[in-house]
Design an enzyme around this catalytic site. Structure first.
Site, PDB file in Angstrom:
ATOM      1  N   PRO A 181       0.350  -1.142  -0.324  1.00 61.56           N
ATOM      2  CG  PRO A 181      -0.557  -1.093   1.855  1.00 61.56           C
ATOM      3  CD  PRO A 181       1.052  -2.222   1.107  1.00 61.56           C
ATOM      4  CG  HIS A 182       2.216   2.670  -3.254  1.00 59.84           C
ATOM      5  ND1 HIS A 182       2.311   1.880  -3.135  1.00 59.84           N
ATOM      6  CD2 HIS A 182       2.491   3.262  -4.044  1.00 59.84           C
ATOM      7  CE1 HIS A 182       1.864   1.407  -5.052  1.00 59.84           C
ATOM      8  NE2 HIS A 182       1.929   2.907  -5.377  1.00 59.84           N
ATOM      9  CB  ALA A 183      -0.953   7.692  -1.082  1.00 58.91           C
TER      10      ALA A 183
END
Length: 155
Positions: free
Chosen positions: A67-69
């Site tokens: 997960p990352h943004a």
């Protein structure tokens, strides 16, 4: 290897944790990034929003999520957190659910994310024997051993 050094020096790992759902699993990882000072709390909200919009595109292989943004949505610096789950959770990915290894990543810039961070993560996850061990570890010493093994593969 930046990944190994960051995780071990900052203590951004949690092994054999319990998560109730995918959001909880992501929160475990992002909280570690926030504690290390490389992400703001809003980074968690950005990952959740992005997942709601695009789906769990970051579930990259069976049982593995990254997960990352986008950097401008709360990443203060480059960093990693590693969470292994005692019991896998479902992210909603058609092929790669359930997930029991979560590597939350953040980077100052999109270039850092694409060039450095993802390359190191893929190297870790591409080591099949290391991944089997990673899923079972319970101590920092075992984690250090696996990360050092992966580092040797890069060199």
């Amino acid at each position: 290897m930046v990944l190994k050094d960051f995780i071990l020096q900052n203590g951004t790992f949690a092994l054999q944790e319990t998560a109730w759902d995918w959001e909880d699993a992501v929160k475990l990882g992002v909280d570690l990034l926030c504690k290390a000072g490389v992400a703001e709390p809003r980074y968690y909200d950005a990952i959740i929003r992005t997942t709601d919009e695009l789906g769990p595109y970051y579930v990259i292989a069976p049982g593995i999520a990254m997960p990352h943004a986008r950097p401008e949505l709360g990443a203060c610096n480059t960093g990693f957190s590693l969470v292994t789950l005692e019991k896998p959770v479902t992210f909603g990915h058609e092929d790669n659910d359930p997930v029991d290894v979560i590597l939350c990543i953040c980077a100052r810039t999109a270039h850092d994310l694409n060039e450095q961070v993802i390359m190191e993560a893929v190297t870790l996850f591409d080591n099949e024997s290391g991944m089997q061990k990673l899923r079972a570890i319970k101590t920092e010493a075992e984690l250090r051993e696996i990360l050092e093994e992966t580092e040797r593969l890069i060199e």
